[in-house]
Design an enzyme around this catalytic site. Structure first.
Site, PDB file in Angstrom:
ATOM      1  N   TYR A 107      50.202  22.931  15.507  1.00 46.60           N
ATOM      2  CA  TYR A 107      49.169  23.165  16.510  1.00 46.60           C
ATOM      3  C   TYR A 107      48.583  21.830  16.929  1.00 46.60           C
ATOM      4  O   TYR A 107      48.329  20.975  16.093  1.00 46.60           O
ATOM      5  CB  TYR A 107      48.062  24.055  15.936  1.00 46.60           C
ATOM      6  CG  TYR A 107      46.895  24.272  16.872  1.00 46.60           C
ATOM      7  CD1 TYR A 107      47.034  25.040  18.030  1.00 46.60           C
ATOM      8  CD2 TYR A 107      45.642  23.708  16.599  1.00 46.60           C
ATOM      9  CE1 TYR A 107      45.965  25.237  18.885  1.00 46.60           C
ATOM     10  CE2 TYR A 107      44.565  23.904  17.460  1.00 46.60           C
ATOM     11  CZ  TYR A 107      44.728  24.672  18.603  1.00 46.60           C
ATOM     12  OH  TYR A 107      43.664  24.865  19.456  1.00 46.60           O
ATOM     13  N   ASP A 163      50.009  13.749  14.971  1.00 47.72           N
ATOM     14  CA  ASP A 163      48.746  14.458  15.138  1.00 47.72           C
ATOM     15  C   ASP A 163      48.124  14.609  13.752  1.00 47.72           C
ATOM     16  O   ASP A 163      48.491  15.496  12.994  1.00 47.72           O
ATOM     17  CB  ASP A 163      48.974  15.816  15.803  1.00 47.72           C
ATOM     18  CG  ASP A 163      47.677  16.579  16.003  1.00 47.72           C
ATOM     19  OD1 ASP A 163      46.632  16.133  15.491  1.00 47.72           O
ATOM     20  OD2 ASP A 163      47.722  17.637  16.666  1.00 47.72           O
ATOM     21  N   LYS A 222      38.261  16.150  13.520  1.00 47.51           N
ATOM     22  CA  LYS A 222      37.719  16.736  12.281  1.00 47.51           C
ATOM     23  C   LYS A 222      36.917  15.737  11.425  1.00 47.51           C
ATOM     24  O   LYS A 222      35.826  15.379  11.822  1.00 47.51           O
ATOM     25  CB  LYS A 222      38.841  17.453  11.534  1.00 47.51           C
ATOM     26  CG  LYS A 222      39.403  18.593  12.420  1.00 47.51           C
ATOM     27  CD  LYS A 222      40.208  19.670  11.742  1.00 47.51           C
ATOM     28  CE  LYS A 222      40.415  20.832  12.701  1.00 47.51           C
ATOM     29  NZ  LYS A 222      41.746  20.971  13.252  1.00 47.51           N
TER      30      LYS A 222
END
Ligand SMILES: *Cc1c(COP(=O)(O)O)cnc(C)c1O
Length: 429
Positions: free
Chosen positions: A141, A236, A264
């Site tokens: 994702y 990523d 994050k």
């Protein structure tokens, strides 16, 4: 105030009553809990009930909720400035802190989310190579940008189809999709289209459809083929960055990406993302180069200062080894409790302080299609048994859990006790 009433009201004013889909409990059923406050490893809902939190805001909270060291700089920020939309020293300090500790991060640009970081990094890759195609892997994702909301197509290998309404075929026609863990598919695709690929994007630790730990050889193969065909390697690390080690998965694997995305943990719990990498690529970004990218609230002082406090703490205290051991021991013990009551044999998959529970299998699961069919429902029952007892996991069998430094031995033991009594009640009905 109770969660049920608040959810009914929310559904009237927001789609599905939420601002990000997993929060709705659609995957596990029931009414989502509305939380009012949090401290350390604990959450408190609007009815005053207490929970031990293993979702940790889906990863950003490496030191738990409202850690005093981070809270201090947030308070200072309230007293100094909330936003300038101009140059300030805080983002500079954060950028220097990162670039001096991660060799492949020569330059970094801060944005406001992981999605934005990925979107911008792909733009750089296309500009740098003069190519259009992007290769991604099914089971990774990368946020909700149009070009990457795709799944493997049913036709030829590499083909994609959209994974959301509202995305026309023309938005994804340059997105290629391959399964994880498959070197021969990779080789075949590179042979055919390698010279058209601007970037290969991968979560080097795929952690958004369960925890699909990859073989190092697979990631090495990707890196080698990308290099050979002059496509950029884009890691990523929005979830793995500063989580599995200060240098993320790239550091763990010893593989240097050309470009990398963070989010994050980077903001210490505030909305911050970043794309970064070698200067030759990053210098293409405006105003030094022709790739446009901007943001009104980019490098917001709250995120920059909380992020720096968080990363300094991570660097100085180096909690990673302890977290890894605690996570592995704890999730292993928890899965034995699951075995005792659920009638299913479970397996705790963990890497660093990330974990995921799945039904036991003889071989490791590295690919989306290997996740067992009944998983979603088996997890849902388990989730609710734990929730009743005051243990909060991410509300989906496809999301991973997180340990933070505030999950002390006592709290972990308390969790095991709660799990034991909760499951005994729920599964003996
Ligand atoms: C969370 C995540 C994103 C998206 O970040 P947002 O801040 O939610 O936009 C992208 N990639 C990975 C690997 C993630 O875990």
């Amino acid at each position: 105030m109770n969660s049920k009433d608040l959810f009914e009201r929310s559904k009237k004013v927001s789609p599905g009553g939420v601002h990000s889909p997993v929060r709705s409990f659609a995957s596990v059923g029931g009414t989502p809990v509305f939380f009012q406050k949090a401290e350390g490893a604990k959450l408190f809902d609007v009815e005053g009930k207490e929970y031990i939190d293993y979702c940790q805001s889906f990863g950003p909270l490496l030191f738990g909720h409202r850690h005093p060291d981070i809270a201090d700089v947030v308070r200072e920020t309230v007293e100094t400035a909330w936003s300038f939309g101009a140059c300030e020293p805080y983002s500079l300090e954060l950028a220097e802190f990162i670039t001096s500790r991660i060799p492949w991060v020569e330059k970094i640009r801060f944005v406001n989310s992981g999605t934005e970081a990925v979107m911008s990094a792909l733009r750089v890759a296309r500009a740098s190579t003069g190519r259009n195609k992007i290769l991604k892997f099914d089971g990774c994702y990368h946020g909700h940008l149009d070009a990457l909301l795709v799944k493997a197509g049913s036709g030829l290998a590499g083909q994609s189809s959209t994974d959301s309404a509202g995305i026309g075929e023309e938005m994804i026609k340059n997105t290629l999709v391959l399964p994880l863990d498959d070197e021969s598919a990779l080789e075949a695709l590179f042979q055919k289209e390698g010279d058209l690929i601007a970037a290969v994007i991968i979560e080097p630790l795929p952690a958004n459809y369960g925890l699909l730990i990859q073989r190092k050889e697979f990631i090495q193969k990707i890196a080698a083929l990308a290099k050979k065909h002059e496509a950029l390697l884009l890691f990523d690390e929005v979830i793995s960055g500063f989580r599995v080690g200060f240098q993320g998965m790239a550091g763990e694997l010893g593989i240097e990406p050309d470009l990398v995305c963070y989010g994050k943990i980077l903001g210490g719990g505030f909305p911050v993302g970043a794309y970064a990498g070698k200067a030759v690529y990053m210098d293409l970004v405006a105003p030094s180069g022709p790739v446009y990218q901007a943001g009104t609230l980019s490098a917001n002082p709250f995120g920059m200062r909380a992020g720096l406090a968080c990363l300094k703490k991570a660097w100085n205290e180096n909690p990673y080894k302890t977290l890894e051991k605690n996570c592995s021991d704890f999730t292993h013990e928890l899965s034995r409790i699951f075995d005792r009551y659920t009638g299913i044999k479970w397996q705790a998959v963990s890497y660093g302080s990330l974990f995921w529970f799945k039904e036991y299998s003889d071989t490791s699961i590295r690919n989306l299609t290997q996740i067992p069919g009944g998983h979603k429902n088996n997890f849902a029952k388990l989730f609710h048994a734990l929730l009743k007892e005051g243990v909060y996991l991410a509300p989906s069998g496809y999301e991973v859990g997180f340990l933070s430094t505030v999950h002390t031995k006592e709290i972990l033991q308390e969790t095991l006790n709660k799990a034991e009594s909760g499951l005994k009640k729920e599964y003996s009905k």
